[in-house]
Design a protein around this motif. Structure first.
Motif, PDB file in Angstrom:
ATOM      1  N   GLN A 187       0.934  -1.176  -0.266  1.00 12.62           N
ATOM      2  CA  GLN A 187       0.034   0.086   0.015  1.00 12.62           C
ATOM      3  C   GLN A 187       0.959   1.230   0.019  1.00 12.62           C
ATOM      4  OE1 GLN A 187      -3.462  -0.491  -0.249  1.00 12.62           O
ATOM      5  NE2 GLN A 187      -2.906  -2.575  -0.304  1.00 12.62           N
ATOM      6  N   VAL A 188       1.488   1.414  -1.022  1.00 10.15           N
ATOM      7  CA  VAL A 188       2.625   2.505  -1.420  1.00 10.15           C
ATOM      8  C   VAL A 188       2.348   3.213  -2.392  1.00 10.15           C
ATOM      9  CG1 VAL A 188       4.218   1.370   0.295  1.00 10.15           C
ATOM     10  CG2 VAL A 188       4.349   0.917  -2.178  1.00 10.15           C
ATOM     11  N   PRO A 189       2.661   4.305  -2.959  1.00 11.35           N
ATOM     12  CA  PRO A 189       2.579   4.973  -4.126  1.00 11.35           C
ATOM     13  C   PRO A 189       3.497   4.299  -5.062  1.00 11.35           C
ATOM     14  CG  PRO A 189       3.077   6.739  -2.130  1.00 11.35           C
ATOM     15  CD  PRO A 189       3.137   5.300  -1.699  1.00 11.35           C
ATOM     16  N   LEU A 190       3.317   4.606  -6.240  1.00 11.75           N
ATOM     17  CA  LEU A 190       3.909   3.731  -7.370  1.00 11.75           C
ATOM     18  C   LEU A 190       5.507   3.989  -7.257  1.00 11.75           C
ATOM     19  CD1 LEU A 190       3.296   1.595  -9.900  1.00 11.75           C
ATOM     20  CD2 LEU A 190       3.123   3.942 -11.240  1.00 11.75           C
ATOM     21  N   GLY A 191       5.701   5.316  -7.145  1.00 10.84           N
ATOM     22  CA  GLY A 191       7.113   5.582  -7.211  1.00 10.84           C
ATOM     23  C   GLY A 191       7.925   4.889  -5.793  1.00 10.84           C
ATOM     24  N   ALA A 192       7.279   4.480  -4.890  1.00  9.23           N
ATOM     25  CA  ALA A 192       8.101   3.835  -3.741  1.00  9.23           C
ATOM     26  C   ALA A 192       8.333   2.538  -3.683  1.00  9.23           C
ATOM     27  CB  ALA A 192       7.110   4.170  -2.529  1.00  9.23           C
ATOM     28  N   LEU A 193       7.797   2.073  -5.030  1.00  9.41           N
ATOM     29  CA  LEU A 193       8.104   0.586  -5.193  1.00  9.41           C
ATOM     30  C   LEU A 193       9.608   0.124  -5.281  1.00  9.41           C
ATOM     31  CD1 LEU A 193       4.832  -0.330  -7.148  1.00  9.41           C
ATOM     32  CD2 LEU A 193       5.212  -1.122  -4.962  1.00  9.41           C
ATOM     33  N   SER A 194      10.018  -1.032  -4.978  1.00 12.86           N
ATOM     34  CA  SER A 194      11.546  -1.294  -5.281  1.00 12.86           C
ATOM     35  C   SER A 194      11.945  -1.238  -6.863  1.00 12.86           C
ATOM     36  CB  SER A 194      11.718  -2.365  -4.640  1.00 12.86           C
ATOM     37  OG  SER A 194      13.076  -3.201  -4.962  1.00 12.86           O
ATOM     38  N   PRO A 195      12.990  -0.947  -7.076  1.00 14.53           N
ATOM     39  CA  PRO A 195      13.420  -0.923  -8.473  1.00 14.53           C
ATOM     40  C   PRO A 195      13.328  -2.541  -8.911  1.00 14.53           C
ATOM     41  CG  PRO A 195      14.971   0.328  -7.150  1.00 14.53           C
ATOM     42  CD  PRO A 195      13.986  -0.406  -6.093  1.00 14.53           C
ATOM     43  N   ALA A 196      13.365  -3.438  -8.125  1.00 11.30           N
ATOM     44  CA  ALA A 196      13.148  -4.784  -8.261  1.00 11.30           C
ATOM     45  C   ALA A 196      11.938  -5.249  -8.991  1.00 11.30           C
ATOM     46  CB  ALA A 196      13.525  -5.629  -7.050  1.00 11.30           C
ATOM     47  N   PHE A 197      10.898  -4.507  -8.528  1.00  8.84           N
ATOM     48  CA  PHE A 197       9.600  -4.672  -9.168  1.00  8.84           C
ATOM     49  C   PHE A 197       9.591  -4.259 -10.588  1.00  8.84           C
ATOM     50  CE2 PHE A 197       5.519  -2.618 -10.380  1.00  8.84           C
ATOM     51  CZ  PHE A 197       4.816  -3.564 -10.121  1.00  8.84           C
ATOM     52  N   PHE A 198      10.141  -2.826 -10.859  1.00  7.24           N
ATOM     53  CA  PHE A 198      10.130  -2.427 -12.223  1.00  7.24           C
ATOM     54  C   PHE A 198      11.099  -3.128 -13.153  1.00  7.24           C
ATOM     55  CE2 PHE A 198       8.796   0.938  -9.526  1.00  7.24           C
ATOM     56  CZ  PHE A 198       7.369   1.535  -9.973  1.00  7.24           C
ATOM     57  N   GLY A 199      11.970  -3.535 -12.477  1.00  5.43           N
ATOM     58  CA  GLY A 199      13.026  -4.309 -13.278  1.00  5.43           C
ATOM     59  C   GLY A 199      12.554  -5.526 -13.943  1.00  5.43           C
ATOM     60  N   ILE A 200      11.840  -6.415 -12.936  1.00  2.44           N
ATOM     61  CA  ILE A 200      11.431  -7.666 -13.438  1.00  2.44           C
ATOM     62  C   ILE A 200      10.097  -7.460 -14.408  1.00  2.44           C
ATOM     63  CG2 ILE A 200      10.078  -9.791 -12.581  1.00  2.44           C
ATOM     64  CD1 ILE A 200      11.789  -9.388 -10.121  1.00  2.44           C
ATOM     65  N   LEU A 201       9.393  -6.379 -14.015  1.00  2.00           N
ATOM     66  CA  LEU A 201       8.036  -6.191 -14.938  1.00  2.00           C
ATOM     67  C   LEU A 201       8.509  -5.548 -16.338  1.00  2.00           C
ATOM     68  CD1 LEU A 201       5.000  -5.455 -14.611  1.00  2.00           C
ATOM     69  CD2 LEU A 201       5.588  -3.059 -14.223  1.00  2.00           C
ATOM     70  N   VAL A 202       9.585  -4.987 -16.525  1.00  2.00           N
ATOM     71  CA  VAL A 202       9.992  -4.592 -17.779  1.00  2.00           C
ATOM     72  C   VAL A 202      10.749  -5.756 -18.615  1.00  2.00           C
ATOM     73  CG1 VAL A 202      11.225  -3.133 -19.223  1.00  2.00           C
ATOM     74  CG2 VAL A 202       9.939  -2.054 -17.429  1.00  2.00           C
ATOM     75  N   ALA A 203      11.687  -6.371 -17.694  1.00  2.00           N
ATOM     76  CA  ALA A 203      12.733  -7.455 -18.246  1.00  2.00           C
ATOM     77  C   ALA A 203      11.990  -8.720 -18.565  1.00  2.00           C
ATOM     78  CB  ALA A 203      13.846  -7.513 -17.194  1.00  2.00           C
ATOM     79  N   LEU A 204      11.036  -8.893 -17.968  1.00  2.00           N
ATOM     80  CA  LEU A 204      10.533 -10.321 -18.664  1.00  2.00           C
ATOM     81  C   LEU A 204       9.798 -10.088 -19.692  1.00  2.00           C
ATOM     82  CD1 LEU A 204       8.928 -12.266 -15.466  1.00  2.00           C
ATOM     83  CD2 LEU A 204      10.489 -12.994 -17.133  1.00  2.00           C
ATOM     84  N   PRO A 205       8.594  -9.329 -19.969  1.00  2.00           N
ATOM     85  CA  PRO A 205       8.215  -9.271 -21.399  1.00  2.00           C
ATOM     86  C   PRO A 205       8.749  -8.599 -22.459  1.00  2.00           C
ATOM     87  CG  PRO A 205       7.231  -7.645 -19.823  1.00  2.00           C
ATOM     88  CD  PRO A 205       7.971  -8.426 -19.044  1.00  2.00           C
ATOM     89  N   VAL A 206       9.401  -7.472 -22.164  1.00  2.00           N
ATOM     90  CA  VAL A 206      10.521  -6.625 -22.947  1.00  2.00           C
ATOM     91  C   VAL A 206      11.514  -7.565 -23.383  1.00  2.00           C
ATOM     92  CG1 VAL A 206      11.189  -4.451 -23.666  1.00  2.00           C
ATOM     93  CG2 VAL A 206       9.149  -4.612 -22.521  1.00  2.00           C
ATOM     94  N   GLY A 207      12.427  -7.765 -22.156  1.00  2.00           N
ATOM     95  CA  GLY A 207      13.780  -8.255 -22.578  1.00  2.00           C
ATOM     96  C   GLY A 207      13.769  -9.595 -23.086  1.00  2.00           C
ATOM     97  N   LYS A 208      12.793 -10.423 -22.950  1.00  2.00           N
ATOM     98  CA  LYS A 208      12.865 -11.654 -23.460  1.00  2.00           C
ATOM     99  C   LYS A 208      12.255 -11.754 -24.855  1.00  2.00           C
ATOM    100  CE  LYS A 208      13.489 -15.103 -20.685  1.00  2.00           C
ATOM    101  NZ  LYS A 208      14.484 -16.304 -20.730  1.00  2.00           N
ATOM    102  N   LEU A 209      11.587 -10.824 -25.217  1.00  2.00           N
ATOM    103  CA  LEU A 209      10.767 -10.485 -26.710  1.00  2.00           C
ATOM    104  C   LEU A 209      12.284  -9.989 -27.518  1.00  2.00           C
ATOM    105  CD1 LEU A 209       8.798 -10.345 -28.742  1.00  2.00           C
ATOM    106  CD2 LEU A 209       8.095  -7.950 -28.146  1.00  2.00           C
ATOM    107  N   VAL A 210      12.634  -9.119 -27.117  1.00  2.00           N
ATOM    108  CA  VAL A 210      13.928  -8.340 -27.783  1.00  2.00           C
ATOM    109  C   VAL A 210      14.911  -9.265 -27.835  1.00  2.00           C
ATOM    110  CG1 VAL A 210      15.566  -6.546 -27.722  1.00  2.00           C
ATOM    111  CG2 VAL A 210      13.081  -6.157 -27.187  1.00  2.00           C
ATOM    112  N   GLY A 211      15.421 -10.015 -26.712  1.00  2.00           N
ATOM    113  CA  GLY A 211      16.579 -10.934 -26.687  1.00  2.00           C
ATOM    114  C   GLY A 211      16.186 -12.146 -27.624  1.00  2.00           C
ATOM    115  N   ILE A 212      15.212 -12.725 -27.383  1.00  2.00           N
ATOM    116  CA  ILE A 212      15.068 -13.982 -28.096  1.00  2.00           C
ATOM    117  C   ILE A 212      14.948 -13.735 -29.538  1.00  2.00           C
ATOM    118  CG2 ILE A 212      13.426 -15.821 -28.486  1.00  2.00           C
ATOM    119  CD1 ILE A 212      12.936 -15.768 -25.647  1.00  2.00           C
TER     120      ILE A 212
END
Length: 412
Positions: free
Chosen positions: A278-303
């Motif tokens: 229950q925190v503002p979006l900007g207070a979430l850990s960088p781990a959350f944003f890193g995984i959120l982007v790296a899974l769908p985008v990183g895999k698509l681009v890399g593969i």
């Protein structure tokens, strides 16, 4: 075969069951029932005289999940000996694509998480999390939306996901070992060797006795690995890889409904039992944003990018090139991390429950985004292949089912 086991061996239903179990875990974690369930999952169960004292949640992730890794190892053994990865020539294309599907997500994750490193963030330790591909989910999406795709696309994805699993297993074994006890590890390896010998004795008059002994030795091997400081799921991997090929197929076939219907949903429920911060979006850990982007985008681009390179440099005599739009679909499917990514999130941030929970949310949301993107791309490519007249209808076949009746030429 009865309807229930057949349903649990299909590609579609287990993926739906897995998603439902994760959704239920996330829902119950954020209802008033949270405290009662958290108390159950946190309760410790010890095995007298062994030093093993784990919470219910850890018995699931370290113990029950070892059965899943055992079955994965049986699939790995098949693919490395008689399947899509049985030669360098056959493996080179998915291997190059898999490298891209690992390196690019790691790079994206580190770019996002590393930006906060100077502020005291420990998020960089989560870089292995977005490297995994969930075979069950990926093939489930392919089966539901990919009617008509050439079998080469399915074979490419299967090989890619298996190679991803190998890397995930290596990460678990190397990065998350702690307080290593070499003696116990060596004893565990001895137990694995005994298991391998016993598996080669199955088939005679004493098969029931041998089977019981194998179960006992397998449990002992698991306990020794767990006590040695190596993550206990590695025991499942080792046992699966050394099992006699003649018995590996029937064993995998027998265990598959249990893994799909009980082991994976139970783990998904426990792993997804996290409270939404229950925190503002900007207070979430960088781990959350890193995984959120790296899974769908990183895999698509890399593969897709590395896969395209692999097509251009593939050796003569290898399988026909996969079209770039099909590579995009495979890349999107690769972004469905789920099972192994959830385990890696639990391991990477075991010392920081707050970041761990946010990382798990990142895995769930990133995998759902990848799933939706993959469903759209796979549907598009399936329609294109049907329109072109090169559609195939065998995407729901079990690539290992024939192995259950297979007898190796040398009788081993």
């Amino acid at each position: 075969m009865s309807r229930s086991p057949r349903l649990l061996r299909s590609a579609q239903f287990p993926a739906i069951l897995l998603l439902a179990a994760a959704g239920l875990g996330l829902l119950l974690a954020n209802l008033p029932s949270h405290d009662a369930l958290a108390g159950v999952l946190g309760a410790h169960l010890a095995v007298p005289g062994t030093g093993l004292d784990l919470s219910v949640a850890h018995w699931v992730s370290d113990g029950v999940l070892a059965v899943f890794f055992f079955v994965v190892a049986l699939e790995l053994q098949y693919e490395l000996t008689r399947g899509e990865l049985n030669s360098v020539r056959a493996a080179v294309q998915p291997a190059i694509a898999a490298v891209g599907g690992i390196l690019v997500p790691i790079a994206i994750y580190l770019l996002i998480a590393g930006a906060a490193a100077g502020q005291g963030s420990g998020a960089v330790t989560g870089w292995p999390i977005p490297t995994a591909t969930d075979i069950a989910f990926a093939l489930g999406v392919l089966a539901v939306f990919g009617r008509g795709l050439p079998s080469a696309v399915r074979a490419f994805l299967l090989a890619l996901a298996i190679l991803d699993d190998i890397v995930g297993i290596v990460f678990i074994a190397v990065l998350f070992a702690h307080g290593l006890n070499v003696l116990l590890l060596l004893l565990g390896l001895v137990a694995v060797a005994v298991f391998a010998v016993l598996s080669r004795l199955l088939g005679g008059r004493r098969t029931p006795v041998v089977a019981v002994l194998m179960v006992i030795v397998g449990v002992v091997a698991w306990g020794l690995f767990a006590a040695s400081g190596v993550h206990a799921t590695i025991a499942g991997v080792m046992l699966g890889l050394v099992m006699a090929p003649r018995t590996a197929g029937p064993t995998r076939h027998a265990l598959e409904p249990w893994v799909n219907g009980l082991v994976l949903p139970l783990f998904a429920f426990v792993a997804a039992f996290v409270v939404i911060p229950q925190v503002p979006l900007g207070a979430l850990s960088p781990a959350f944003f890193g995984i959120l982007v790296a899974l769908p985008v990183g895999k698509l681009v890399g593969i897709s990018a590395f896969g395209l390179v692999a097509q251009r440099i593939r050796p003569a005599g290898t399988a026909p090139a996969i079209r770039f739009p099909d590579l995009l679909a495979a890349g999107a499917l690769g972004g469905i991390g789920f099972t192994v990514s959830l385990l890696l999130a639990n391991l990477a941030f075991a010392a920081d429950p707050g970041v761990r929970d946010q990382a798990i949310l990142g895995v769930l949301l990133g995998s759902v985004i990848a799933l939706l993107l993959a469903a759209a791309l796979v549907s598009w490519r399936a329609r294109a292949h049907r329109a072109a007249g090169d559609a195939e209808e065998d995407l729901d076949d079990d690539p290992f089912e024939d192995e259950t009746d297979e007898e190796p030429p040398d009788g081993r």
